[in-house]
Design a protein around this motif. Structure first.
Motif, PDB file in Angstrom:
ATOM      1  N   ARG A  78       1.330  36.158  48.574  1.00  0.00           N
ATOM      2  CA  ARG A  78       2.436  36.412  47.655  1.00  0.00           C
ATOM      3  C   ARG A  78       1.978  37.225  46.445  1.00  0.00           C
ATOM      4  NH1 ARG A  78       4.318  30.223  46.991  1.00  0.00           N
ATOM      5  NH2 ARG A  78       2.137  30.159  46.323  1.00  0.00           N
ATOM      6  N   TYR A  79       0.765  36.956  45.984  1.00  0.00           N
ATOM      7  CA  TYR A  79       0.268  37.673  44.807  1.00  0.00           C
ATOM      8  C   TYR A  79      -0.046  39.131  45.138  1.00  0.00           C
ATOM      9  CZ  TYR A  79      -0.228  32.803  43.438  1.00  0.00           C
ATOM     10  OH  TYR A  79       0.001  31.477  43.189  1.00  0.00           O
ATOM     11  N   LEU A  80      -0.536  39.376  46.352  1.00  0.00           N
ATOM     12  CA  LEU A  80      -0.759  40.767  46.754  1.00  0.00           C
ATOM     13  C   LEU A  80       0.571  41.493  46.921  1.00  0.00           C
ATOM     14  CD1 LEU A  80      -3.743  40.576  49.278  1.00  0.00           C
ATOM     15  CD2 LEU A  80      -3.741  41.369  46.903  1.00  0.00           C
ATOM     16  N   PHE A  81       1.595  40.773  47.373  1.00  0.00           N
ATOM     17  CA  PHE A  81       2.934  41.382  47.457  1.00  0.00           C
ATOM     18  C   PHE A  81       3.417  41.757  46.055  1.00  0.00           C
ATOM     19  CE2 PHE A  81       7.548  41.309  47.436  1.00  0.00           C
ATOM     20  CZ  PHE A  81       7.862  42.092  48.543  1.00  0.00           C
ATOM     21  N   ILE A  82       3.230  40.849  45.099  1.00  0.00           N
ATOM     22  CA  ILE A  82       3.651  41.136  43.725  1.00  0.00           C
ATOM     23  C   ILE A  82       2.838  42.301  43.156  1.00  0.00           C
ATOM     24  CG2 ILE A  82       3.700  40.222  41.372  1.00  0.00           C
ATOM     25  CD1 ILE A  82       4.265  37.457  42.624  1.00  0.00           C
ATOM     26  N   ALA A  83       1.521  42.307  43.386  1.00  0.00           N
ATOM     27  CA  ALA A  83       0.675  43.396  42.882  1.00  0.00           C
ATOM     28  C   ALA A  83       1.143  44.742  43.412  1.00  0.00           C
ATOM     29  CB  ALA A  83      -0.782  43.147  43.266  1.00  0.00           C
ATOM     30  N   GLY A  84       1.558  44.775  44.675  1.00  0.00           N
ATOM     31  CA  GLY A  84       1.985  46.029  45.277  1.00  0.00           C
ATOM     32  C   GLY A  84       3.388  46.456  44.890  1.00  0.00           C
ATOM     33  N   HIS A  85       4.147  45.537  44.252  1.00  0.00           N
ATOM     34  CA  HIS A  85       5.528  45.831  43.848  1.00  0.00           C
ATOM     35  C   HIS A  85       5.749  45.335  42.413  1.00  0.00           C
ATOM     36  CE1 HIS A  85       5.466  45.231  48.268  1.00  0.00           C
ATOM     37  NE2 HIS A  85       6.272  46.275  48.286  1.00  0.00           N
ATOM     38  N   ARG A  86       4.741  45.547  41.564  1.00  0.00           N
ATOM     39  CA  ARG A  86       4.726  44.926  40.239  1.00  0.00           C
ATOM     40  C   ARG A  86       5.972  45.245  39.415  1.00  0.00           C
ATOM     41  NH1 ARG A  86       5.454  42.618  36.591  1.00  0.00           N
ATOM     42  NH2 ARG A  86       4.156  41.941  34.839  1.00  0.00           N
ATOM     43  N   GLU A  87       6.540  46.426  39.597  1.00  0.00           N
ATOM     44  CA  GLU A  87       7.677  46.846  38.784  1.00  0.00           C
ATOM     45  C   GLU A  87       8.925  45.986  39.009  1.00  0.00           C
ATOM     46  OE1 GLU A  87       7.835  48.898  42.712  1.00  0.00           O
ATOM     47  OE2 GLU A  87       6.301  48.521  41.195  1.00  0.00           O
ATOM     48  N   ARG A  88       8.950  45.248  40.107  1.00  0.00           N
ATOM     49  CA  ARG A  88      10.132  44.446  40.436  1.00  0.00           C
ATOM     50  C   ARG A  88      10.013  42.993  39.961  1.00  0.00           C
ATOM     51  NH1 ARG A  88      12.774  47.307  44.950  1.00  0.00           N
ATOM     52  NH2 ARG A  88      13.925  45.434  45.544  1.00  0.00           N
ATOM     53  N   PHE A  89       8.969  42.667  39.207  1.00  0.00           N
ATOM     54  CA  PHE A  89       8.731  41.287  38.791  1.00  0.00           C
ATOM     55  C   PHE A  89       8.572  41.174  37.281  1.00  0.00           C
ATOM     56  CE2 PHE A  89       7.638  41.504  43.212  1.00  0.00           C
ATOM     57  CZ  PHE A  89       8.144  40.313  43.733  1.00  0.00           C
ATOM     58  N   GLY A  90       8.861  39.960  36.769  1.00  0.00           N
ATOM     59  CA  GLY A  90       8.826  39.710  35.337  1.00  0.00           C
ATOM     60  C   GLY A  90       7.430  39.544  34.786  1.00  0.00           C
ATOM     61  N   VAL A 135      -2.576  36.422  36.457  1.00  0.00           N
ATOM     62  CA  VAL A 135      -2.824  35.660  37.672  1.00  0.00           C
ATOM     63  C   VAL A 135      -4.029  36.285  38.376  1.00  0.00           C
ATOM     64  CG1 VAL A 135      -1.912  35.039  39.938  1.00  0.00           C
ATOM     65  CG2 VAL A 135      -0.427  34.948  37.916  1.00  0.00           C
ATOM     66  N   GLY A 136      -5.007  35.460  38.722  1.00  0.00           N
ATOM     67  CA  GLY A 136      -6.269  35.980  39.226  1.00  0.00           C
ATOM     68  C   GLY A 136      -6.135  36.970  40.370  1.00  0.00           C
ATOM     69  N   ALA A 137      -5.330  36.611  41.375  1.00  0.00           N
ATOM     70  CA  ALA A 137      -5.211  37.461  42.559  1.00  0.00           C
ATOM     71  C   ALA A 137      -4.457  38.746  42.283  1.00  0.00           C
ATOM     72  CB  ALA A 137      -4.524  36.683  43.686  1.00  0.00           C
ATOM     73  N   ILE A 138      -3.695  38.797  41.199  1.00  0.00           N
ATOM     74  CA  ILE A 138      -3.000  40.022  40.812  1.00  0.00           C
ATOM     75  C   ILE A 138      -3.912  40.882  39.948  1.00  0.00           C
ATOM     76  CG2 ILE A 138      -1.026  40.966  39.543  1.00  0.00           C
ATOM     77  CD1 ILE A 138       0.540  38.457  40.355  1.00  0.00           C
ATOM     78  N   ALA A 139      -4.531  40.244  38.948  1.00  0.00           N
ATOM     79  CA  ALA A 139      -5.398  40.982  38.031  1.00  0.00           C
ATOM     80  C   ALA A 139      -6.609  41.580  38.743  1.00  0.00           C
ATOM     81  CB  ALA A 139      -5.857  40.065  36.899  1.00  0.00           C
ATOM     82  N   ASN A 193      -6.515  27.480  39.793  1.00  0.00           N
ATOM     83  CA  ASN A 193      -7.592  28.442  40.034  1.00  0.00           C
ATOM     84  C   ASN A 193      -7.116  29.879  39.842  1.00  0.00           C
ATOM     85  OD1 ASN A 193      -9.443  26.422  40.624  1.00  0.00           O
ATOM     86  ND2 ASN A 193      -9.090  26.522  42.828  1.00  0.00           N
ATOM     87  N   GLU A 194      -5.819  30.123  40.018  1.00  0.00           N
ATOM     88  CA  GLU A 194      -5.259  31.460  39.820  1.00  0.00           C
ATOM     89  C   GLU A 194      -4.904  31.725  38.364  1.00  0.00           C
ATOM     90  OE1 GLU A 194      -5.194  33.844  41.856  1.00  0.00           O
ATOM     91  OE2 GLU A 194      -5.334  32.961  43.848  1.00  0.00           O
ATOM     92  N   GLY A 195      -4.945  30.675  37.521  1.00  0.00           N
ATOM     93  CA  GLY A 195      -4.628  30.865  36.113  1.00  0.00           C
ATOM     94  C   GLY A 195      -3.332  30.223  35.664  1.00  0.00           C
ATOM     95  N   PHE A 196      -2.655  29.503  36.562  1.00  0.00           N
ATOM     96  CA  PHE A 196      -1.442  28.781  36.183  1.00  0.00           C
ATOM     97  C   PHE A 196      -1.828  27.517  35.412  1.00  0.00           C
ATOM     98  CE2 PHE A 196       0.099  31.398  39.574  1.00  0.00           C
ATOM     99  CZ  PHE A 196       1.466  31.523  39.416  1.00  0.00           C
ATOM    100  N   SER A 197      -0.920  27.057  34.562  1.00  0.00           N
ATOM    101  CA  SER A 197      -1.155  25.811  33.839  1.00  0.00           C
ATOM    102  C   SER A 197       0.154  25.047  33.683  1.00  0.00           C
ATOM    103  CB  SER A 197      -1.766  26.082  32.458  1.00  0.00           C
ATOM    104  OG  SER A 197      -0.864  26.832  31.647  1.00  0.00           O
ATOM    105  N   TYR A 198       0.009  23.737  33.522  1.00  0.00           N
ATOM    106  CA  TYR A 198       1.156  22.867  33.278  1.00  0.00           C
ATOM    107  C   TYR A 198       1.418  22.847  31.780  1.00  0.00           C
ATOM    108  CZ  TYR A 198       3.737  18.471  32.735  1.00  0.00           C
ATOM    109  OH  TYR A 198       4.654  17.509  32.383  1.00  0.00           O
ATOM    110  N   GLN A 199       2.637  23.216  31.376  1.00  0.00           N
ATOM    111  CA  GLN A 199       2.955  23.350  29.959  1.00  0.00           C
ATOM    112  C   GLN A 199       4.096  22.425  29.533  1.00  0.00           C
ATOM    113  OE1 GLN A 199       3.352  27.547  28.928  1.00  0.00           O
ATOM    114  NE2 GLN A 199       1.662  28.097  30.304  1.00  0.00           N
ATOM    115  N   ARG A 251       6.326  36.819  33.240  1.00  0.00           N
ATOM    116  CA  ARG A 251       5.840  35.455  33.457  1.00  0.00           C
ATOM    117  C   ARG A 251       6.224  35.014  34.866  1.00  0.00           C
ATOM    118  NH1 ARG A 251       7.535  31.102  29.184  1.00  0.00           N
ATOM    119  NH2 ARG A 251       9.604  31.974  29.562  1.00  0.00           N
ATOM    120  N   ILE A 252       5.426  34.121  35.400  1.00  0.00           N
ATOM    121  CA  ILE A 252       5.668  33.645  36.758  1.00  0.00           C
ATOM    122  C   ILE A 252       5.476  32.137  36.784  1.00  0.00           C
ATOM    123  CG2 ILE A 252       3.268  34.064  37.473  1.00  0.00           C
ATOM    124  CD1 ILE A 252       4.416  34.965  40.196  1.00  0.00           C
ATOM    125  N   LEU A 253       6.319  31.460  37.548  1.00  0.00           N
ATOM    126  CA  LEU A 253       6.244  30.006  37.622  1.00  0.00           C
ATOM    127  C   LEU A 253       6.147  29.547  39.067  1.00  0.00           C
ATOM    128  CD1 LEU A 253       9.181  28.550  38.631  1.00  0.00           C
ATOM    129  CD2 LEU A 253       9.941  29.547  36.488  1.00  0.00           C
TER     130      LEU A 253
END
Length: 337
Positions: A146-158, A268-272, A243-249, A160-162
């Motif tokens: 999913r993160y590679l999908f977001i990386a390849g289409h970054r312009e279509r995403f916000g 997000v680690g897999a995106i960055a 491990n990807e950089g998400f946290s409970y807030q 922040r991610i939850l």
């Protein structure tokens, strides 16, 4: 390994429905309802087909296919912007501190406040792996593709991610958290409310849920003890998110009290850390174990393989090239496994 992630199609309805029946409840994004799943696949088709860079409220459904048998054995979803079509509700844990001079005592009370704070965030969710395939790292392939999908289409995403994790469900399929709060106002069991939300959306929450904060101390011990905890089956998923950089807030699901994990999309680690480059060779024999993806929108494919970075280019192994249907000169995204 002959498994590949790809865009879901209309003829994936039956395997998605069969997997939905195995979830055991609490999977809002994968309801065991054919009409709801059909609608989800139709919306996904529209999202894959749309051109343009602007962010809209879209759903992308991906599936895990065994290319040797053609069987669909897992699924996951990516949402571009939640809370656009109807409000995205969460409880946020807040603290009210009060002081009495007469008693010389300060008291801090935790409360659950209904909020729309997370509207506009992107979301990763709807992840389910068939019980017969829970070995060999396929869960990680599902999640990280999913993160590679977001990386390849970054312009279509916000920005922040939850990710919402299913909360504690008891042996009868109920939720102590729901029974203590929502069940008091809706006269619906957790299963009934969860199913209704999955099919019809959560506008009924806005219509009937009390707007005032709920003091956590006034809840039953059973309800208090599950707030912010993932279902036992989701503990590994929570670790993967961390491990990807998400946290409970402090945000929890309004139905079962499960934790909502948050991250900045670009951190997000897999995106960055995703490498984007052209394929220089498809005959690599030994290399770094990796997730490798290619294709725009409906042509997206992702699999495990071996890679060797060569500057801006990359060499990959022959099996990965076959699964991805790529050759020299094609673009791929990759991250270490």
């Amino acid at each position: 390994m002959s498994f590949v992630m790809r865009a879901a199609r209309a003829n994936d309805l039956q395997p998605l429905y069969e997997m939905a029946k195995l979830t055991g409840g609490g999977f809002t994004n994968l309801p065991p309802d054919r009409n709801s799943l059909t609608g989800k696949l139709e919306r996904s088709d529209e999202a894959f087909a749309r051109e343009g860079d602007e962010i809209a409220a879209e759903t992308f459904v991906l599936v895990l296919e065994n290319t040797e048998t053609g069987a669909v054995r897992g699924t996951c979803q990516v949402f571009t912007a939640v809370g656009q079509e109807w409000p995205f509700y969460s409880y946020r844990i807040t603290t009210l501190t009060q002081h009495s001079q007469e008693l010389e005592r300060t008291v801090a009370a935790e409360m659950l406040s209904l909020t729309n704070d997370l509207g506009g965030c992107s979301e990763v969710g709807g992840l389910f792996l068939h019980p017969g395939e829970r070995a060999g790292g396929l869960g990680m392939l599902l999640a990280r593709s999913r993160y590679l999908f977001i990386a390849g289409h970054r312009e279509r995403f916000g920005d922040r991610i939850l990710a919402e994790l299913r909360g504690i469900i008891d042996e009868r399929g109920g939720s102590p958290f729901w029974d203590a709060i929502g069940g008091k106002f809706f006269r619906m069991s957790f299963q009934e409310a969860d199913e209704f939300n999955a099919i019809h959306g959560n506008q009924f929450i806005a219509d009937l849920m009390p707007k005032h904060p709920v003091y956590i101390a006034m809840l039953s011990e059973d309800a208090r003890s599950v707030i912010g905890l993932p279902h036992p089956s989701g503990r590994a998923a929570m670790r993967m998110l961390e491990n990807e950089g998400f946290s409970y807030q402090g945000y929890v699901d309004i139905f079962d009290g499960g934790p909502t994990m948050l991250a900045e999309t670009d951190k997000v680690g897999a995106i960055a850390n995703a490498h984007h480059g052209q394929v220089e060779s498809v005959t690599l024999e030994k290399g770094e174990k990796a997730l490798i993806a290619t294709g725009r929108f409906a042509d997206f494919r992702c699999c495990y393989g071996a890679r060797e970075l060569r500057g801006d280019s990359v060499a990959i192994d022959a099996q990965a090239a076959e699964l991805l249907r790529v050759g020299e000169g094609d673009d791929v995204w990759s991250i270490p496994r």
